[in-house]
Every structure is written in structure tokens, then in C-alpha cells.
Design an enzyme around this catalytic site. Structure first.
Site, mmCIF file in Angstrom:
data_model
loop_
_atom_site.group_PDB
_atom_site.id
_atom_site.type_symbol
_atom_site.label_atom_id
_atom_site.label_comp_id
_atom_site.label_asym_id
_atom_site.label_seq_id
_atom_site.Cartn_x
_atom_site.Cartn_y
_atom_site.Cartn_z
ATOM 1 C CG HIS A 208 -23.342 31.968 4.418
ATOM 2 N ND1 HIS A 208 -24.380 32.185 5.285
ATOM 3 C CD2 HIS A 208 -22.416 31.288 5.117
ATOM 4 C CE1 HIS A 208 -24.096 31.654 6.446
ATOM 5 N NE2 HIS A 208 -22.920 31.102 6.382
ATOM 6 N N GLY B 125 -40.978 46.746 12.464
ATOM 7 C CA GLY B 125 -40.980 47.419 11.167
ATOM 8 C C GLY B 125 -42.127 46.990 10.281
ATOM 9 N N PRO C 221 -43.940 45.519 6.854
ATOM 10 C CG PRO C 221 -46.008 44.591 6.228
ATOM 11 C CD PRO C 221 -45.410 45.676 7.051
ATOM 12 C CB ALA D 41 -29.864 47.602 3.752
ATOM 13 N N GLY D 42 -31.963 45.087 2.607
ATOM 14 C CA GLY D 42 -32.726 43.895 2.955
ATOM 15 C C GLY D 42 -33.344 43.947 4.330
#
Lengths: 308, 308
Positions: free
Chosen positions: A82, A164, A166, A172-173
Site C-alpha cells: 500500500h 508545518g 516543508p 514518521a514521515g
């Protein structure tokens, strides 16, 4: 609970049961938050924890479980079927009772802000919570997964987060937070191995190709059973319910000379959806929720409690 | 409530709403007893109060409401369509949850003893609570009503009460106490004014004449609407449910060239009956009560409560 929000976070972990248990604990540590179930998929290396809570507690539980996922899941070590962006990958809020889509959008935005401020994970908003029209569709937001985002996020303005700086969180991505209506996942199984036929019926019944509104449908093979399924999402059961979907698929199947073997609900179904299906099939002229014994008892308990 | 008993006393008063309200108050004065609804019939000069309670409280509420009925209703002044024996005429106990027929028979016998000892009203037990086989059938116990019983009770041993001396209460008569299973009153309306046709279909579907087990049925006219109904009692919906009754009547109607206009539930229907009907019509292969969102939430609330 007077006001109930459902939250269905998806995590990039589907092999270590201990991680999933820890995620469940993180949710249930919040007063008022209740885990209804978990779904763990080792092939996709992915899991889903379904919980409900009153609005504010839903945000708290969502932030805590995202924190726990960031502590336990290292995306650099993760590979699965996925496409995914984060340890906690997708975080949809769903209005269940006493709240609307708009209320949940506020909750989603608050959760997103906190996920950035407290965990340093950049956040994208999708579906009804999207701040940009091109981000409504989850698949568009997640394209290329964590690895591609990590390369592009610092340089491509089209990939800048909604909350947030960039840059992705190193392990944790990023997390995609959204709001969608309660949906019912409902499959009708056909007595054939012909996948093209299931796809044809799916196209005939779904909204996108001129079929029933609020109905998504795809054809799938069930290889282990040697049959096919019309796999559907009912995105507004108050308008397009189980019996509408069932009858539409049955009609198409009959037209094509295929038998319906049966059907199944995947996950949970709201009581009202079943009641209305029963009332429809029985041609009940006087159906109302307070025809139901258990509802009448609950109402009497409440009425007596208020008097005292 | 872990253990729930339903009680459905019938009273010989259907014109004075104040009396009915007073009867309701007598029930609700008992902690844990909840009135679910009332039905008042001026033509029949009769009313029904449906309540639920835990087992012991059900007996207490039953005795108190019978006492209130004896205080307010004078049978000598009462004349109505329906044959009756008492101010509180019939007092059935129905097992709903965590109790069985046997438990309710004990409750019925205890209520009967107290009604005699505390109120001086003789009591007859019917249906599952009957102490004599010839008293199982309510119609046989009540034959001739209060006036005939008053004449015969002192001299005919076949009319002696099950509890109490062989004399009627001068104004409150006698009370018939029993136990029966939860039943669903369900009618299917037909597009015809032909009563004989409704009766024919009723005979075809009911247990007594070789039709479905646990199904009673009669044909009725709805004069105001110019149509007829097959009026049914489902005495064991776990075996013969709404959809069985509906399909049987629909089949017979089709055979006789009559259209079904619709159906209606009279009174209350248990959730499980509707769920199973929906599952049947949708051909749901995986139906179970915990597929239902609200049940899953309730189970999670309970589980969390027990942990703490």
C-alpha cells in the site's frame, strides 16, 4: 455519549501485533475514547484502529496515537503493498452523532496543528478538510509515497504541507488528516469467476458512471473462492442504502444472467441502515425507531432519569 | 438492566384518561419499573399499560397497579365490547432478557398470591402459568365475563379460582395472571375489500391449519380504508420471523391475484427481529449483532467500565 465522533487511523505496521496493541492502549488511555475494533493486514503491512469518542477527546486520542505510532514505527524500514506517507498514514474523522461534517473539519484542523506542533510531523488535509481543491483526493496527496515526498517536499511548492515546515519527519514521515461521512462497505458476491462481469456491474451501479448517487463500486476477484464481487462504498446510507445497492446489483446481475450468491458488510453498519432495509423489504408503513422495543426501553430509562 | 421482564396488564377502563394516568403513575412509583407505552380503546372501554422492570420489581409494580385499578374502577358500572373478569382483567408476564418462561411463571404465581392476600381479588392462572390444562386458554377462563363468574364461582368447582376463596371481589372482580413469550403483532394489508379472501389467506399461513409454526392469523376488515388485513401474532420470532410471515402472506396473495399494499407492526418489535429480516432480504452472509455500530459502541463502553 451525546456527541460522538469516529476516527479511523491507518498505520504503516501490519506484522507486529505488539505495536498494534500499544496503539490501542494509547487511544483508550483517553477518558471517553473507545476502540471498537482493529484490522491488521500483514500483506499490506498496514493496520487500522477504529475508535469513537466525544469531539474533544477524539482529537486528544488522535494526537496520542499518532505520537505512539511515531515512537514505534520507523518508515525507513517499512515496505508494503500500500502506498503510504507516514507511520500514522491517514487519519479520517467521521461524524457519528450530534456532530456534522463542519464540526469534524474543525477537529481535524486542530488535530493537524497539534500533530505538527507537538510531534514535528507535517500534515496534509484531505476530503472535506482539504484546504486546496487538488488535495481532496487522498490518492493525489499520497502519490509516490514517503520516499518521493521526502525528495520533493523541500523544493516543489505543490507538495508543501498544509501545516508545518516543508520537511518530512525522518522516521514518521507525514500524516494526512481528513473528514469523511460515515460509509458502509458492502459487497455482493456473484456466482461467476468472470471479473469483467463484476466490473461491468460495478460501472452500471456506481455514481461516477451514471448509476446511484452516493455509491462507489469496483469489481474484485475472490481467488480463494473462485468467484467475483461487486465491492461498494455507500457514502450516504440515508439516501442510498443497503437495499438500494443490493437491488441495483441484483437487477444488473439478472440482466446478465448471473446469480447472486450473497452479500457481506465489511466493518460496521449503523443500526438505522439495517432497520430501513428491513422496513423497505417488509413494506412497513409505520416504521420509526421507537417501534423498536430496545429503543423504547432506553427512552423510558432516560425519561425516568431526567425526572429524578 | 441485566434481567428484564415485560408486563402487559389490561384494564377495564378506556374512557377516563385520568384513570389511565393514575395506573401509569402506580407502576412508575416502583424503582426500576418503566412504562413503555399505553393503549386506550374507548369502544372496547379497555386500556393496556406496557411496562418493563427487573423481575422482583415487576411483581411489585404489577401488584401496585392492580391495587390502583381496584381503587378506581368499578366493574358493576362497566360495559364494553370485550369480555372481562376484572378491573385489572389480564396480567401477562413476558420474559425479555436474562429470564425464561419458568422464571416468569414463578413471578406470576407470586403476583397472584399477593393480589389475593393484599387486595382480596381471586386469581386465575393462564397460558404457561396455568395450574390446570383447561385454563391454558384465556378465552376459556374468561367465558361469560364478570357477571356469569359472580353467579357460578361459589357453586361450580370448575370455576373456583387458583388462588383465593370462591367469591369475586365486589367491584374489582377477578384477575387472570399468566406468562407468555414475547410476541410480535404484525399485519399485512391487502388491496381488496373481500374479507373472505383475507380469512382464506389467514387460514393458509397459520399454524393451526397447517401453515407456519408459531404463527396465529385472522382476517380483518379495515372499514375506514375499504381494505382487509391478515392480522398476525408471531409467537416465536426467533423461529418464525417477520419476513417468513410477510413472504407467506405475499405468496398466498399472489396465488389469489391480490396485491399487497403494505404491512404494519402493532406495538413494539424487538431489534433482533428487524435485523434478521434485513439480513435475510439482503442475503447477508456475515450478519451478527456486533456488526452493528451502536452495539459495538455499547460493548466497548461496557468493557471499559469493567476495566476501571
Amino acid at each position: 455519549m451525546e456527541r460522538i465522533v469516529e476516527c479511523v487511523p491507518n498505520f504503516s505496521e501490519g506484522r507486529d501485533e505488539k505495536v498494534v496493541r500499544s496503539l490501542v492502549e494509547a487511544v483508550e488511555a483517553v477518558e471517553g475514547a473507545l476502540v471498537l475494533g482493529t484490522h491488521v493486514d500483514a500483506d499490506h503491512h498496514r493496520s487500522v484502529v477504529t475508535f469513537v469518542a466525544p469531539p474533544e477527546q477524539a482529537v486528544e486520542a488522535a494526537v496520542r496515537v499518532t505520537r505512539r505510532a511515531a515512537e514505534l514505527i520507523d518508515l525507513r524500514a517499512h515496505a508494503g503493498e500500500h502506498p503510504r506517507l507516514g507511520a500514522c498514514d491517514v487519519l479520517p474523522f467521521v461524524p457519528l452523532k450530534g456532530v456534522g461534517i463542519g464540526d469534524c473539519v474543525q477537529l481535524a484542523h486542530e488535530a493537524g496543528r497539534r500533530i505538527w506542533e507537538e510531534l514535528g510531523i507535517p500534515v496534509y488535509f484531505y476530503e472535506s478538510a482539504a484546504l486546496r481543491p487538488e488535495r481532496r483526493n487522498l490518492a493525489d496527496v499520497r502519490r509516490g509515497g514517503f520516499e518521493l515526498l521526502r525528495e520533493q517536499i523541500g523544493t516543489d511548492p505543490a507538495r508543501a504541507p498544509d501545516v508545518g515546515e516543508p520537511r518530512v519527519h525522518p522516521t514518521a514521515g507525514a500524516t494526512v488528516v481528513g473528514v469523511r461521512p460515515l460509509l458502509i462497505a458492502y459487497n455482493v458476491t456473484l456466482k461467476t469467476a468472470d471479473l469483467a462481469l463484476a466490473r461491468r456491474i460495478a460501472r452500471a451501479v456506481r455514481e461516477r458512471d451514471g448509476g446511484l448517487i452516493h455509491l462507489k463500486a469496483l469489481g474484485f476477484e475472490l481467488k480463494t473462492r473462485g468467484v467475483v464481487q461487486v465491492s461498494m462504498n455507500l457514502t450516504s446510507y440515508e439516501r442510498t442504502n443497503l437495499h438500494h445497492a443490493f437491488e441495483a446489483v441484483s437487477r444488473e446481475a439478472e440482466r446478465l444472467g448471473v446469480e447472486v450468491l450473497g452479500s457481506e458488510v465489511v466493518g460496521l453498519v449503523p443500526q438505522a441502515a439495517l432497520d430501513r432495509a428491513a422496513a423497505r423489504f417488509l413494506r412497513l408503513e409505520n416504521y420509526s425507531p421507537d417501534l423498536v422495543l430496545e429503543n423504547r426501553i432506553a427512552a423510558a430509562v432516560e425519561r425516568k432519569r431526567k425526572k429524578s
